[in-house]
Design a protein around this motif. Structure first.
Motif, PDB file in Angstrom:
ATOM      1  N   ASN A  19       0.835  -1.212   0.000  1.00 15.65           N
ATOM      2  CA  ASN A  19       0.000   0.000   0.000  1.00 15.65           C
ATOM      3  C   ASN A  19       0.870   1.263   0.000  1.00 15.65           C
ATOM      4  O   ASN A  19       0.515   2.277  -0.597  1.00 15.65           O
ATOM      5  CB  ASN A  19      -0.911   0.007   1.230  1.00 15.65           C
ATOM      6  N   TRP A  20       2.011   1.172   0.681  1.00 12.51           N
ATOM      7  CA  TRP A  20       2.907   2.339   0.750  1.00 12.51           C
ATOM      8  C   TRP A  20       3.530   2.627  -0.618  1.00 12.51           C
ATOM      9  O   TRP A  20       3.754   3.783  -0.956  1.00 12.51           O
ATOM     10  CB  TRP A  20       4.000   2.120   1.811  1.00 12.51           C
ATOM     11  N   ASP A  21       3.770   1.571  -1.395  1.00 15.00           N
ATOM     12  CA  ASP A  21       4.252   1.787  -2.773  1.00 15.00           C
ATOM     13  C   ASP A  21       3.188   2.545  -3.569  1.00 15.00           C
ATOM     14  O   ASP A  21       3.506   3.435  -4.370  1.00 15.00           O
ATOM     15  CB  ASP A  21       4.529   0.450  -3.483  1.00 15.00           C
ATOM     16  N   LEU A  22       1.913   2.184  -3.353  1.00 12.85           N
ATOM     17  CA  LEU A  22       0.825   2.818  -4.118  1.00 12.85           C
ATOM     18  C   LEU A  22       0.633   4.283  -3.723  1.00 12.85           C
ATOM     19  O   LEU A  22       0.212   5.098  -4.544  1.00 12.85           O
ATOM     20  CB  LEU A  22      -0.476   2.039  -3.940  1.00 12.85           C
ATOM     21  N   GLU A  23       0.956   4.607  -2.460  1.00 17.27           N
ATOM     22  CA  GLU A  23       0.860   6.011  -2.024  1.00 17.27           C
ATOM     23  C   GLU A  23       1.724   6.914  -2.896  1.00 17.27           C
ATOM     24  O   GLU A  23       1.439   8.091  -3.054  1.00 17.27           O
ATOM     25  CB  GLU A  23       1.332   6.152  -0.563  1.00 17.27           C
ATOM     26  N   LYS A  24       2.789   6.320  -3.460  1.00 22.80           N
ATOM     27  CA  LYS A  24       3.712   7.124  -4.292  1.00 22.80           C
ATOM     28  C   LYS A  24       3.195   7.279  -5.721  1.00 22.80           C
ATOM     29  O   LYS A  24       3.690   8.101  -6.486  1.00 22.80           O
ATOM     30  CB  LYS A  24       5.094   6.456  -4.326  1.00 22.80           C
ATOM     31  N   ILE A  25       2.194   6.451  -6.095  1.00 22.86           N
ATOM     32  CA  ILE A  25       1.724   6.457  -7.485  1.00 22.86           C
ATOM     33  C   ILE A  25       0.425   7.236  -7.659  1.00 22.86           C
ATOM     34  O   ILE A  25       0.243   7.983  -8.617  1.00 22.86           O
ATOM     35  CB  ILE A  25       1.503   5.004  -7.986  1.00 22.86           C
ATOM     36  N   VAL A  26      -0.546   7.023  -6.714  1.00 24.49           N
ATOM     37  CA  VAL A  26      -1.844   7.714  -6.804  1.00 24.49           C
ATOM     38  C   VAL A  26      -2.170   8.362  -5.458  1.00 24.49           C
ATOM     39  O   VAL A  26      -1.507   8.088  -4.459  1.00 24.49           O
ATOM     40  CB  VAL A  26      -2.995   6.738  -7.201  1.00 24.49           C
ATOM     41  N   ASP A  27      -3.229   9.181  -5.457  1.00 29.17           N
ATOM     42  CA  ASP A  27      -3.628   9.879  -4.246  1.00 29.17           C
ATOM     43  C   ASP A  27      -4.403   8.916  -3.341  1.00 29.17           C
ATOM     44  O   ASP A  27      -5.630   8.849  -3.379  1.00 29.17           O
ATOM     45  CB  ASP A  27      -4.510  11.088  -4.648  1.00 29.17           C
ATOM     46  N   THR A  28      -3.665   8.138  -2.560  1.00 28.93           N
ATOM     47  CA  THR A  28      -4.301   7.161  -1.671  1.00 28.93           C
ATOM     48  C   THR A  28      -3.465   7.050  -0.407  1.00 28.93           C
ATOM     49  O   THR A  28      -2.453   7.732  -0.262  1.00 28.93           O
ATOM     50  CB  THR A  28      -4.452   5.787  -2.373  1.00 28.93           C
ATOM     51  N   SER A  29      -3.915   6.210   0.516  1.00 28.79           N
ATOM     52  CA  SER A  29      -3.133   6.009   1.736  1.00 28.79           C
ATOM     53  C   SER A  29      -3.269   4.567   2.182  1.00 28.79           C
ATOM     54  O   SER A  29      -4.275   3.896   1.886  1.00 28.79           O
ATOM     55  CB  SER A  29      -3.658   6.924   2.847  1.00 28.79           C
ATOM     56  N   ASN A  30      -2.265   4.101   2.915  1.00 30.64           N
ATOM     57  CA  ASN A  30      -2.339   2.746   3.466  1.00 30.64           C
ATOM     58  C   ASN A  30      -3.602   2.595   4.314  1.00 30.64           C
ATOM     59  O   ASN A  30      -4.289   1.574   4.240  1.00 30.64           O
ATOM     60  CB  ASN A  30      -1.088   2.470   4.306  1.00 30.64           C
ATOM     61  N   GLU A  31      -3.935   3.643   5.099  1.00 31.73           N
ATOM     62  CA  GLU A  31      -5.116   3.560   5.981  1.00 31.73           C
ATOM     63  C   GLU A  31      -6.375   3.316   5.157  1.00 31.73           C
ATOM     64  O   GLU A  31      -7.178   2.455   5.464  1.00 31.73           O
ATOM     65  CB  GLU A  31      -5.296   4.868   6.797  1.00 31.73           C
ATOM     66  N   TRP A  32      -6.549   4.124   4.075  1.00 33.22           N
ATOM     67  CA  TRP A  32      -7.775   3.987   3.268  1.00 33.22           C
ATOM     68  C   TRP A  32      -7.859   2.572   2.694  1.00 33.22           C
ATOM     69  O   TRP A  32      -8.888   1.912   2.809  1.00 33.22           O
ATOM     70  CB  TRP A  32      -7.806   5.006   2.117  1.00 33.22           C
ATOM     71  N   ILE A  33      -6.768   2.121   2.098  1.00 30.32           N
ATOM     72  CA  ILE A  33      -6.823   0.816   1.415  1.00 30.32           C
ATOM     73  C   ILE A  33      -7.080  -0.300   2.426  1.00 30.32           C
ATOM     74  O   ILE A  33      -7.953  -1.148   2.229  1.00 30.32           O
ATOM     75  CB  ILE A  33      -5.530   0.531   0.623  1.00 30.32           C
ATOM     76  N   SER A  34      -6.341  -0.293   3.548  1.00 28.21           N
ATOM     77  CA  SER A  34      -6.531  -1.425   4.461  1.00 28.21           C
ATOM     78  C   SER A  34      -7.887  -1.366   5.160  1.00 28.21           C
ATOM     79  O   SER A  34      -8.528  -2.397   5.328  1.00 28.21           O
ATOM     80  CB  SER A  34      -5.367  -1.586   5.438  1.00 28.21           C
ATOM     81  N   GLU A  35      -8.355  -0.169   5.516  1.00 30.83           N
ATOM     82  CA  GLU A  35      -9.670  -0.095   6.182  1.00 30.83           C
ATOM     83  C   GLU A  35     -10.820  -0.432   5.236  1.00 30.83           C
ATOM     84  O   GLU A  35     -11.771  -1.103   5.611  1.00 30.83           O
ATOM     85  CB  GLU A  35      -9.897   1.309   6.754  1.00 30.83           C
ATOM     86  N   ARG A  36     -10.754   0.068   3.990  1.00 31.06           N
ATOM     87  CA  ARG A  36     -11.886  -0.132   3.065  1.00 31.06           C
ATOM     88  C   ARG A  36     -11.861  -1.465   2.335  1.00 31.06           C
ATOM     89  O   ARG A  36     -12.870  -1.879   1.778  1.00 31.06           O
ATOM     90  CB  ARG A  36     -11.908   0.974   2.001  1.00 31.06           C
ATOM     91  N   THR A  37     -10.686  -2.112   2.297  1.00 36.17           N
ATOM     92  CA  THR A  37     -10.606  -3.345   1.503  1.00 36.17           C
ATOM     93  C   THR A  37     -10.004  -4.530   2.265  1.00 36.17           C
ATOM     94  O   THR A  37     -10.257  -5.678   1.902  1.00 36.17           O
ATOM     95  CB  THR A  37      -9.731  -3.146   0.237  1.00 36.17           C
ATOM     96  N   GLY A  38      -9.147  -4.271   3.260  1.00 36.89           N
ATOM     97  CA  GLY A  38      -8.427  -5.360   3.935  1.00 36.89           C
ATOM     98  C   GLY A  38      -7.140  -5.752   3.234  1.00 36.89           C
ATOM     99  O   GLY A  38      -6.443  -6.665   3.667  1.00 36.89           O
ATOM    100  N   ILE A  39      -6.816  -5.057   2.141  1.00 37.07           N
ATOM    101  CA  ILE A  39      -5.620  -5.417   1.355  1.00 37.07           C
ATOM    102  C   ILE A  39      -4.401  -4.614   1.845  1.00 37.07           C
ATOM    103  O   ILE A  39      -4.509  -3.408   2.079  1.00 37.07           O
ATOM    104  CB  ILE A  39      -5.858  -5.135  -0.155  1.00 37.07           C
ATOM    105  N   SER A  40      -3.264  -5.303   1.993  1.00 35.79           N
ATOM    106  CA  SER A  40      -2.014  -4.607   2.331  1.00 35.79           C
ATOM    107  C   SER A  40      -0.979  -4.735   1.213  1.00 35.79           C
ATOM    108  O   SER A  40      -0.199  -3.821   0.964  1.00 35.79           O
ATOM    109  CB  SER A  40      -1.403  -5.180   3.615  1.00 35.79           C
ATOM    110  N   TYR A  41      -0.967  -5.913   0.595  1.00 35.19           N
ATOM    111  CA  TYR A  41       0.034  -6.201  -0.453  1.00 35.19           C
ATOM    112  C   TYR A  41      -0.657  -6.879  -1.621  1.00 35.19           C
ATOM    113  O   TYR A  41      -1.742  -7.435  -1.486  1.00 35.19           O
ATOM    114  CB  TYR A  41       1.115  -7.150   0.083  1.00 35.19           C
ATOM    115  N   ARG A  42       0.003  -6.858  -2.757  1.00 37.25           N
ATOM    116  CA  ARG A  42      -0.424  -7.638  -3.913  1.00 37.25           C
ATOM    117  C   ARG A  42       0.841  -7.974  -4.703  1.00 37.25           C
ATOM    118  O   ARG A  42       1.878  -7.321  -4.512  1.00 37.25           O
ATOM    119  CB  ARG A  42      -1.473  -6.929  -4.811  1.00 37.25           C
ATOM    120  N   ARG A  43       0.764  -9.004  -5.566  1.00 43.31           N
ATOM    121  CA  ARG A  43       1.912  -9.378  -6.388  1.00 43.31           C
ATOM    122  C   ARG A  43       1.771  -8.758  -7.764  1.00 43.31           C
ATOM    123  O   ARG A  43       0.658  -8.548  -8.259  1.00 43.31           O
ATOM    124  CB  ARG A  43       2.014 -10.898  -6.519  1.00 43.31           C
ATOM    125  N   LYS A  44       2.921  -8.506  -8.396  1.00 40.13           N
ATOM    126  CA  LYS A  44       2.903  -7.956  -9.759  1.00 40.13           C
ATOM    127  C   LYS A  44       3.887  -8.738 -10.619  1.00 40.13           C
ATOM    128  O   LYS A  44       5.077  -8.834 -10.278  1.00 40.13           O
ATOM    129  CB  LYS A  44       3.278  -6.472  -9.727  1.00 40.13           C
TER     130      LYS A  44
END
Ligand code: UT7
Length: 326
Positions: A19-44
């Motif tokens: 999620n912290w990697d994504l904070e650098k790409i789009v206007d988001t935050s680890n808090e928003w992603i983990s609270e609204r979805t439960g997701i912390s990591y994903r594979r690419k």
């Protein structure tokens, strides 16, 4: 005679996006992603990797686990929302990559419900007697159809693959299945361009029409409802009750969808297999990957009754109730 899972495998790309990697790409935050979805990591996956690559790796592991050779496979069914091409079928490319020279092969398009649709199809081919050993693969490289400028979607999805081999078994196996669809909701979750309705051109590229688009709220409400409905239906069809189900393995779209549905069902969360914190939503791959993890870590054992539940674009939904054979 029933069809049962006699081998299972999964394969994940190494690269982890937090999620912290994504904070650098789009206007988001680890808090928003983990609270609204439960997701912390994903594979690419790497840029030179496609769905057939991940799918072939998972397939080989499942075939080995079944103590079979690729030549023993009679049919390959591939479920994916990110196939290599519109055609040929990615199942055929996997057939060639693994050397399953005696297998027929075709793709099943039911988005995030794809694995349930494919497993149900395989079950019917085996029970009907046409084929003996069927490889069912769910494989996704969603990172290539994700709009990395759209915070509504890019935080959700991940890459990975899972596969099972089904064969005829004396005990256990697939007990009951339920499938459903409602195409009136087809616009709620789609990859709009690149097909015959909206063929690729300069404008479709400029307007980012080759990426996943989703009306998150509507899909959320739909998902909770069909999760509850098809879970109840599949146990009823098996003449069982939900208390008989040892584990539910749902499509890993959003922890809030899963929590809302199991609350309605009064089903204990400790018997729900969850891995979306690590992998996000892997569409057709999420159920077989979660199933494999729960089997490998010893939670699922021979004789357990397992419910697989999926929902997604189409709109589609479905569930399988199986007695575990391994
Ligand atoms: O796999 C197939 C099935 N797929 C699903 O089941 C997914 C279903 N949908 C969902 O999981 C959820 O609807 C989402 C996770 C996609 C969205 O969660 P939500 O709680 O429904 O959020 P929302 O769409 O209602 O957006 C709430 C707010 C909005 O801001 P405003 O308009 O209230 O100011 C969004 O712009 O959150 C904003 N937002 C974000 N903020 C930070 C949306 N995405 C993000 C983000 N970071 N990544």
């Amino acid at each position: 005679m029933r069809a049962g899972i006699i081998g299972i495998g999964s394969y994940m790309p190494d690269r982890i996006i937090s999620n912290w990697d994504l904070e650098k790409i789009v206007d988001t935050s680890n808090e928003w992603i983990s609270e609204r979805t439960g997701i912390s990591y994903r594979r690419k996956a790497e840029s030179d990797t496609c769905s057939s690559d991940l799918g072939a790796q998972a397939a080989m592991l499942a075939i080995k686990d079944a103590n079979l050779c690729p030549e023993d496979i009679d049919l390959i069914l591939l479920a994916s929302s990110s196939p290599d091409h519109i055609f040929p079928a990615t199942a055929c490319i996997i057939q060639s990559k693994i050397g399953a020279k005696n297998a027929a092969a075709f793709d099943i398009q039911a988005a995030c419900t794809g694995f349930i649709y494919a497993l149900t199809t395989a079950d019917q081919y085996i029970v009907g007697g046409l084929y003996k050993n069927i490889l069912v693969v769910g494989s996704e490289v969603l990172s290539k159809v994700t709009d990395w400028e759209d915070r509504n979607t890019c935080v959700l999805f991940g890459d990975g693959a899972g596969a099972v081999v089904l064969s005829n078994v004396k005990d256990g196996g697939v007990i009951s299945s339920v499938l459903g669809s409602d195409g009136s909701g087809s616009g709620l979750l789609e990859l709009p361009a690149g097909g015959s309705k909206e063929p690729a051109n300069f404008n479709t590229v400029k307007n980012r029409r080759h990426y996943i688009k989703m009306s998150g709220n509507e899909v959320f409400k739909f998902a909770v409802k069909v999760f509850e409905d098809c879970t109840k239906k599949v146990v009823k069809r098996a003449d069982l009750s939900l208390e008989d189900v040892d584990f539910i393995i749902p499509h890993q779209a959003n922890i809030r969808i899963i929590d809302a549905a199991i609350k309605r069902l009064k089903y204990p969360r400790e018997r729900v297999v969850l891995n979306l914190d690590k992998y996000g939503n892997m569409s057709a791959a999420s159920i077989p990957v979660a199933l494999n993890e729960a089997f490998r870590d010893g939670r699922i054992n021979k004789g357990h009754k397992i419910m697989l539940v999926g929902f997604g674009a189409g709109l589609t939904w479905g569930a399988n109730l199986i007695e575990w054979n391994l």
